[in-house]
Design a protein around this motif. Structure first.
Motif, mmCIF file in Angstrom:
data_model
loop_
_atom_site.group_PDB
_atom_site.id
_atom_site.type_symbol
_atom_site.label_atom_id
_atom_site.label_comp_id
_atom_site.label_asym_id
_atom_site.label_seq_id
_atom_site.Cartn_x
_atom_site.Cartn_y
_atom_site.Cartn_z
ATOM 1 N N VAL A 93 36.997 40.998 45.168
ATOM 2 C CA VAL A 93 39.035 41.171 45.813
ATOM 3 C C VAL A 93 39.086 42.005 44.709
ATOM 4 C CG1 VAL A 93 40.491 39.788 46.048
ATOM 5 C CG2 VAL A 93 38.980 38.771 46.621
ATOM 6 N N TYR A 94 39.430 43.065 45.481
ATOM 7 C CA TYR A 94 40.021 44.402 44.966
ATOM 8 C C TYR A 94 42.009 44.004 44.864
ATOM 9 C CZ TYR A 94 35.716 46.527 44.873
ATOM 10 O OH TYR A 94 35.140 47.613 44.742
ATOM 11 N N TYR A 110 51.717 43.863 34.570
ATOM 12 C CA TYR A 110 52.858 42.322 35.619
ATOM 13 C C TYR A 110 51.735 40.734 35.284
ATOM 14 C CZ TYR A 110 55.613 45.453 36.627
ATOM 15 O OH TYR A 110 56.953 46.095 36.587
ATOM 16 N N ASP A 111 51.797 40.006 34.585
ATOM 17 C CA ASP A 111 50.795 38.425 34.619
ATOM 18 C C ASP A 111 50.592 38.455 35.586
ATOM 19 O OD1 ASP A 111 52.527 37.432 31.789
ATOM 20 O OD2 ASP A 111 50.499 38.480 32.178
ATOM 21 N N SER A 112 51.441 38.696 37.206
ATOM 22 C CA SER A 112 51.156 38.218 37.886
ATOM 23 C C SER A 112 50.723 38.366 39.377
ATOM 24 C CB SER A 112 52.808 37.131 39.117
ATOM 25 O OG SER A 112 53.393 39.031 39.076
ATOM 26 N N TRP A 113 50.013 38.541 40.125
ATOM 27 C CA TRP A 113 48.786 40.055 40.967
ATOM 28 C C TRP A 113 49.363 39.057 42.256
ATOM 29 C CZ3 TRP A 113 45.629 43.158 38.072
ATOM 30 C CH2 TRP A 113 45.508 43.094 36.575
ATOM 31 N N GLY A 114 49.117 40.060 43.117
ATOM 32 C CA GLY A 114 48.659 40.104 44.611
ATOM 33 C C GLY A 114 48.081 39.469 45.651
ATOM 34 N N GLN A 115 48.234 39.532 46.413
ATOM 35 C CA GLN A 115 46.930 38.653 47.187
ATOM 36 C C GLN A 115 45.080 39.236 47.071
ATOM 37 O OE1 GLN A 115 49.016 40.675 48.576
ATOM 38 N NE2 GLN A 115 47.250 41.127 50.219
#
Length: 123
Positions: A93-94, A110-115
């Motif tokens: 997963v990229y 950023y600590d949050s990532w996309g899907q």
């Protein structure tokens, strides 16, 4: 905070090509270095490629150097990853993220990532 949406993944045979896109919204990414990371099943997320905000310099992990090309279009707030000569070990997963140079490594900002977007390469 910026929202990042990755797309363009899919299934390819070894030797094929895919082009991933990372669209940013919420704020401009023009002034940030941007990077691609990937995570294979059962493995840690790893750095793949980076591009400086001015697009003057690009950096790649040894495993993708010569096969992948990172680019960005600041007017579209989008970062791309052209993947050629795909190998089964590229299956993962990229993800994209704004990044910062820490010593000799690139770290996500950023600590949050996309899907993320799934890339599957068959032999």
């Amino acid at each position: 905070q910026v929202q990042l949406v990755e797309s363009g993944g899919g299934s390819e045979q070894a030797g094929g090509s895919l082009r991933l896109s990372c669209a940013a919204s919420g704020r401009t990414i023009t002034n940030y270095a941007m990077g691609w990371f990937r995570q294979a099943p059962g493995k840690e997320r790893e750095f793949v490629a980076a591009v400086t905000w001015s697009v003057i310099r690009t950096y790649y992990s040894n495993s993708v150097k010569g096969r992948f090309t990172i680019s960005r279009d600041n007017a579209k707030n989008t970062v791309y990853l052209q993947m050629n000569s795909l190998k089964p070990e590229d299956t993962a997963v990229y993800y994209c993220n704004a990044i910062d140079r820490v010593g000799s490594s690139w770290k996500p900002l950023y600590d949050s990532w996309g899907q993320g977007t799934q890339v599957t390469v068959s032999s």
